[in-house]
Design a protein around this motif. Structure first.
Motif, PDB file in Angstrom:
ATOM      1  N   GLU A  71      91.826 -10.804 -12.435  1.00  0.00           N
ATOM      2  CA  GLU A  71      90.960 -11.979 -12.402  1.00  0.00           C
ATOM      3  C   GLU A  71      90.542 -12.345 -10.987  1.00  0.00           C
ATOM      4  OE1 GLU A  71      92.979 -14.911 -14.784  1.00  0.00           O
ATOM      5  OE2 GLU A  71      92.912 -13.608 -16.566  1.00  0.00           O
ATOM      6  N   GLN A  72      91.389 -12.084 -10.011  1.00  0.00           N
ATOM      7  CA  GLN A  72      90.981 -12.285  -8.616  1.00  0.00           C
ATOM      8  C   GLN A  72      89.803 -11.376  -8.270  1.00  0.00           C
ATOM      9  OE1 GLN A  72      93.965 -12.717  -5.397  1.00  0.00           O
ATOM     10  NE2 GLN A  72      95.519 -12.588  -7.027  1.00  0.00           N
TER      11      GLN A  72
ATOM     12  N   LEU B 211      82.308  -9.758 -16.852  1.00  0.00           N
ATOM     13  CA  LEU B 211      83.054 -11.012 -16.833  1.00  0.00           C
ATOM     14  C   LEU B 211      82.964 -11.714 -18.188  1.00  0.00           C
ATOM     15  CD1 LEU B 211      84.764 -13.132 -15.484  1.00  0.00           C
ATOM     16  CD2 LEU B 211      82.689 -14.082 -14.447  1.00  0.00           C
TER      17      LEU B 211
ATOM     18  N   ARG C 140      86.560 -12.411 -10.177  1.00  0.00           N
ATOM     19  CA  ARG C 140      85.971 -13.611  -9.577  1.00  0.00           C
ATOM     20  C   ARG C 140      85.099 -13.250  -8.377  1.00  0.00           C
ATOM     21  NH1 ARG C 140      90.961 -16.345 -11.110  1.00  0.00           N
ATOM     22  NH2 ARG C 140      90.448 -18.235 -12.288  1.00  0.00           N
ATOM     23  N   GLN C 141      85.579 -12.301  -7.581  1.00  0.00           N
ATOM     24  CA  GLN C 141      84.834 -11.943  -6.366  1.00  0.00           C
ATOM     25  C   GLN C 141      83.600 -11.093  -6.692  1.00  0.00           C
ATOM     26  OE1 GLN C 141      87.510 -10.993  -2.877  1.00  0.00           O
ATOM     27  NE2 GLN C 141      89.080 -11.326  -4.450  1.00  0.00           N
TER      28      GLN C 141
ATOM     29  N   ASP D 231      83.162 -17.330  -9.823  1.00  0.00           N
ATOM     30  CA  ASP D 231      84.304 -18.059 -10.357  1.00  0.00           C
ATOM     31  C   ASP D 231      84.211 -18.262 -11.852  1.00  0.00           C
ATOM     32  OD1 ASP D 231      86.199 -20.285 -10.956  1.00  0.00           O
ATOM     33  OD2 ASP D 231      86.504 -20.140  -8.798  1.00  0.00           O
ATOM     34  N   PHE D 232      85.340 -18.113 -12.552  1.00  0.00           N
ATOM     35  CA  PHE D 232      85.382 -18.289 -14.002  1.00  0.00           C
ATOM     36  C   PHE D 232      84.920 -19.700 -14.398  1.00  0.00           C
ATOM     37  CE2 PHE D 232      89.003 -15.056 -14.972  1.00  0.00           C
ATOM     38  CZ  PHE D 232      88.266 -14.078 -14.335  1.00  0.00           C
ATOM     39  N   ASP D 233      85.232 -20.685 -13.557  1.00  0.00           N
ATOM     40  CA  ASP D 233      84.927 -22.072 -13.912  1.00  0.00           C
ATOM     41  C   ASP D 233      83.437 -22.326 -14.047  1.00  0.00           C
ATOM     42  OD1 ASP D 233      87.626 -22.607 -13.892  1.00  0.00           O
ATOM     43  OD2 ASP D 233      87.619 -23.354 -11.833  1.00  0.00           O
TER      44      ASP D 233
END
Length: 205
Positions: free
Chosen positions: A192-193, A169, A196-197, A201-203
């Motif tokens: 990206e989905q 990531l 994320r999993q 989460d990128f955030d």
């Protein structure tokens, strides 16, 4: 055979050693791709917008043979020797590349042909999806990658992270500019989905 010198000055024993190094790297990488497939995807819940769980499972199963035979084209003469001399040169080859521009150009040409053959024959590379009428060009518009190819690609990325001890990531967010530019917006959205999993989460990064 060992210790003999090629007419071009190469020591055959060192050539064999470097070929073994290259071969062992390829085998380790293939093993890591398979580990990533089973760790992150096989019998794991991944949810993609607009794709049902059973449909996603069918994609996972459909690429099992491709995962088991990952990068098999690297065992062809065209790819193996092009990659070997680029990444695992003998001492003689390394010095020749430093001192002889024509020799360096030859090695670069061999590698370029090996890389082009590889991307033209392996759909888990985004550049495969920029081939048009049998010709690859950076200027070609990319096509949407199939979901199976996306999953395979992420397994490839995860294998590289295993080898280098990095985080996929973090690499994607900070160092994957070329890969992103080779993908359509739809492909990037699916990538990206999935990331994320797998990684959160990128955030939060």
């Amino acid at each position: 055979m060992y210790g003999l010198i090629h007419e071009d000055g190469n020591n055959l024993e060192e050539v064999i050693q470097m070929e073994e190094v290259c071969l062992n790297y390829i085998k380790e990488h293939i093993s890591n791709v398979q580990k990533a497939y089973y760790e992150f995807f096989y019998n794991k819940p991944i949810y993609i917008d607009g794709i049902g769980k059973d449909e996603f499972r069918s994609y996972i199963n459909s690429i099992k043979d491709a995962i088991e035979n990952h990068d098999s084209s690297k065992f062809t003469d065209l790819e193996f020797y092009g990659y070997r001399r680029e990444y695992n040169p003998t001492e003689y080859e390394r010095k020749q590349m430093e001192n002889d521009p024509d020799f360096k150009a030859l090695i670069d040409e061999e590698y370029d042909k090996a890389w082009e053959h590889h991307l033209m024959n392996n759909d888990h590379h985004p550049k495969f999806w920029k081939v048009k009428d049998g010709v690859y060009s950076e200027n070609n518009e990319p096509k949407n990658m199939s979901l199976g190819a996306i999953i395979h690609m992420i397994c490839d990325w995860e294998a590289m992270s295993m080898y280098y001890g990095t985080n996929t990531l973090d690499w994607y967010l900070n160092n994957a500019k070329e890969e992103k530019s080779d993908m359509t917006e739809e492909t990037r959205n699916i990538v990206e989905q999935i990331l994320r999993q797998i990684h959160g989460d990128f955030d939060k990064k």
